[in-house]
Design a protein around this motif. Structure first.
Motif, short mmCIF file in Angstrom:
data_model
loop_
_atom_site.label_atom_id
_atom_site.label_comp_id
_atom_site.label_asym_id
_atom_site.label_seq_id
_atom_site.Cartn_x
_atom_site.Cartn_y
_atom_site.Cartn_z
N GLY A 227 0.63 -1.02 0.13
CA GLY A 227 -0.12 -0.03 0.08
C GLY A 227 0.75 1.20 0.01
O GLY A 227 2.03 1.11 -0.05
N TRP A 228 -0.12 2.35 0.07
CA TRP A 228 0.75 3.74 -0.03
C TRP A 228 0.76 4.32 1.48
O TRP A 228 -0.41 4.29 2.11
CB TRP A 228 0.08 4.69 -0.92
CG TRP A 228 0.29 4.11 -2.34
CD1 TRP A 228 -0.97 3.55 -3.05
CD2 TRP A 228 1.22 4.24 -3.12
NE1 TRP A 228 -0.41 3.30 -4.46
CE2 TRP A 228 0.99 3.87 -4.68
CE3 TRP A 228 2.47 4.74 -2.94
CZ2 TRP A 228 1.85 3.74 -5.42
CZ3 TRP A 228 3.58 4.78 -4.28
CH2 TRP A 228 3.16 4.09 -5.31
N THR A 229 1.75 4.86 1.81
CA THR A 229 1.84 5.84 3.22
C THR A 229 2.57 6.95 2.92
O THR A 229 3.14 7.35 2.03
CB THR A 229 2.34 4.95 4.13
OG1 THR A 229 2.37 5.88 5.43
CG2 THR A 229 4.15 4.85 3.67
N MET A 243 -0.89 3.05 8.80
CA MET A 243 -2.27 3.23 7.99
C MET A 243 -1.54 3.25 6.26
O MET A 243 -0.68 3.65 5.90
CB MET A 243 -2.62 4.74 7.84
CG MET A 243 -3.67 5.26 6.94
SD MET A 243 -4.44 7.03 7.23
CE MET A 243 -5.59 6.89 6.06
N LEU A 244 -2.01 2.05 5.71
CA LEU A 244 -1.67 1.89 4.28
C LEU A 244 -2.94 1.93 3.51
O LEU A 244 -4.11 1.63 3.92
CB LEU A 244 -1.10 0.61 3.96
CG LEU A 244 0.37 0.43 4.65
CD1 LEU A 244 0.91 -1.05 4.61
CD2 LEU A 244 1.32 1.14 4.12
N ARG A 245 -2.69 2.52 2.28
CA ARG A 245 -4.01 2.78 1.42
C ARG A 245 -3.60 2.11 -0.04
O ARG A 245 -2.66 2.25 -0.88
CB ARG A 245 -4.59 4.19 1.17
CG ARG A 245 -4.91 4.58 2.64
CD ARG A 245 -5.38 6.20 2.62
NE ARG A 245 -4.02 6.99 2.67
CZ ARG A 245 -4.23 8.35 2.79
NH1 ARG A 245 -5.49 9.06 2.91
NH2 ARG A 245 -3.11 9.13 3.14
N THR A 246 -4.72 1.44 -0.42
CA THR A 246 -4.59 0.79 -1.84
C THR A 246 -5.55 1.25 -2.83
O THR A 246 -5.42 0.84 -4.12
CB THR A 246 -4.45 -0.66 -1.61
OG1 THR A 246 -5.85 -1.16 -1.18
CG2 THR A 246 -3.29 -1.13 -0.87
N ARG A 247 -6.68 1.78 -2.47
CA ARG A 247 -7.62 2.30 -3.16
C ARG A 247 -7.82 3.73 -3.39
O ARG A 247 -7.73 4.38 -2.39
CB ARG A 247 -9.07 1.62 -3.01
CG ARG A 247 -9.14 0.12 -3.01
CD ARG A 247 -10.37 -0.41 -2.76
NE ARG A 247 -11.09 -0.06 -1.27
CZ ARG A 247 -10.66 -1.16 -0.43
NH1 ARG A 247 -9.84 -2.11 -0.59
NH2 ARG A 247 -10.94 -0.84 0.85
N SER A 249 -10.32 5.48 -3.18
CA SER A 249 -11.38 5.74 -2.10
C SER A 249 -11.09 6.11 -0.82
O SER A 249 -11.83 6.76 0.16
CB SER A 249 -12.80 4.81 -2.37
OG SER A 249 -12.03 3.65 -1.90
N GLU A 250 -9.82 5.54 -0.46
CA GLU A 250 -9.38 5.74 0.79
C GLU A 250 -8.65 6.95 0.97
O GLU A 250 -8.18 7.41 2.04
CB GLU A 250 -8.41 4.55 1.02
CG GLU A 250 -9.09 2.99 0.99
CD GLU A 250 -8.21 1.95 1.12
OE1 GLU A 250 -8.36 1.05 1.91
OE2 GLU A 250 -7.03 2.16 0.60
N PHE A 251 -8.26 7.73 0.01
CA PHE A 251 -7.67 9.08 0.11
C PHE A 251 -8.62 10.16 0.13
O PHE A 251 -9.41 10.62 -0.95
CB PHE A 251 -6.75 9.30 -1.16
CG PHE A 251 -5.94 8.29 -1.12
CD1 PHE A 251 -4.42 8.82 -0.48
CD2 PHE A 251 -5.82 6.96 -1.68
CE1 PHE A 251 -3.28 7.87 -0.82
CE2 PHE A 251 -4.63 6.06 -1.68
CZ PHE A 251 -3.45 6.64 -1.30
N THR A 252 -9.12 10.34 1.13
CA THR A 252 -10.31 11.24 1.44
C THR A 252 -10.10 12.73 1.90
O THR A 252 -10.84 13.65 1.91
CB THR A 252 -11.37 10.90 2.47
OG1 THR A 252 -10.50 10.45 3.85
CG2 THR A 252 -11.90 9.39 1.82
#
Length: 267
Positions: A227-229, A243-247, A249-252
Motif C-alpha cells: 500500500g501507500w503511506t 495506515m496503508l491505502r491501496t484504493r 476511495s481511501e484518500f479522502t
C-alpha cells in the motif's frame, strides 16, 4: 497686439481691449477665406470660413484627434502664432491645428490579491504614443495562480501591454485574474532512490485524490506491495505502517498543499 506677415499671406491684429475696448480694425468690405488644416486630426464641421475683411475670426471649428487634445489654431503646422477668435482678418489665411498628447492613468487592481500584503491598487501614467507602461510585479493570492491582467474583474479581454498596439485614450483599470492552484501529488517507489518509478499528478486546491497509480513492483528484494503511506519509506520493510491505502476511495483528505506518498513492500 498686431502680427504682420509679408507677401500678403496674413495680417492679424488683436482687438485693443485695454486701451480702447470699442475700437475695432475697420475693413473695406472684401471677403477672405480662412482654411483650417486639421494637421493629422479630423474636422467634423466646416474646413473653411468666409469672413469679411476687418472682421474677427469668430467661431472656429474644433477638430479631433485620437489620443490628443486640441491646442488651438496656428499660422504654421509647427510653431507659428496662435490665432484666436478675437483676431482680425484682412487677407486669405490657412491655419493649422496643434495637438497635445493625452496623459491618462492606468490602474492595476489586484482583484483580491496583494503585493507583499498590500491590496492597494497601483496607478501609473501613460502618455499617448509615448513610452510603454511597465507592468507591476505579479500579485499573489493564497491557493491561486495569477492568470494575467484583464479589462474586467470577471471576463473581459486580457491585456499584455500598454503602449504599442494597446493605446488607451481615457483612464483605464485592469484587473488581476486568478486560476485555482494545482497541488502536486507525488508517488514514489523506494523513496528517491528509484526516480524511474516515480509518478505525479495534480489536484486542484480543495479537491481530493481521485486516481492513484497501479500497484508497483518491488525493486529491492521481491517483496509484495502492501500500500501507500505518507511516511517516508526507504527500501522494503517487514513492518507494516499504521495506515496503508491501496484504493483511491481511501484518500479522502482535502488537498491544500503538495503531498508525497511512498510505496510500502513486505513479505
Amino acid at each position: 497686439v498686431e502680427v504682420f506677415f509679408l507677401d500678403g499671406v496674413i495680417d492679424v491684429r488683436a482687438r485693443d481691449f485695454d486701451n480702447d475696448p470699442d475700437k475695432d480694425y475697420e475693413g473695406d468690405g472684401s471677403i477672405h477665406t480662412v482654411f483650417y488644416d486639421a494637421n493629422g486630426g479630423l474636422i467634423k464641421t466646416v474646413s473653411s470660413n468666409q469672413i469679411k475683411n476687418g472682421d474677427y475670426y469668430g467661431n472656429m471649428p474644433v477638430p479631433e484627434k485620437i489620443g490628443f487634445e486640441f491646442d488651438g489654431w496656428y499660422t504654421e503646422a509647427a510653431g507659428g502664432t496662435k490665432i484666436t477668435d478675437t483676431y482680425i482678418l484682412n487677407s486669405h489665411a490657412r491655419l493649422y491645428a496643434h495637438w497635445r498628447a493625452k496623459t491618462v492613468t492606468v490602474t492595476f487592481n489586484p482583484n483580491g490579491g496583494n503585493w507583499s500584503g498590500s491590496t492597494t491598487a497601483i496607478v501609473k501614467d501613460y502618455t499617448y504614443d509615448g513610452a510603454a507602461v511597465e507592468f507591476p510585479a505579479d500579485p499573489e493570492m493564497s491557493a491561486k495562480d495569477f492568470a494575467g491582467w484583464f479589462t474586467d474583474a470577471t471576463g473581459g479581454t486580457q491585456v499584455t501591454e500598454v503602449g504599442g498596439t494597446n493605446k488607451p485614450t481615457e483612464n483605464v483599470t485592469y484587473f488581476a485574474h486568478w486560476d485555482v492552484h494545482n497541488w502536486d501529488i507525488h508517488w514514489l517507489v523506494n523513496n528517491s532512490e528509484a526516480p524511474a518509478g516515480s509518478q505525479s499528478v495534480s489536484v486542484a486546491d480543495g479537491g481530493t485524490i481521485s486516481n492513484i497509480p497501479s500497484a508497483p513492483s518491488d525493486d529491492c528484494g521481491g517483496k509484495v506491495f502492501r500500500g501507500w503511506t505518507d511516511t517516508p519509506i526507504v527500501g522494503s520493510t517487514d513492518t507494516k505502517p499504521a495506515m496503508l491505502r491501496t484504493r483511491a476511495s481511501e484518500f479522502t483528505e482535502t488537498i491544500n498543499e503538495d503531498k508525497t506518498f511512498y510505496a510500502v513492500f513486505a513479505d
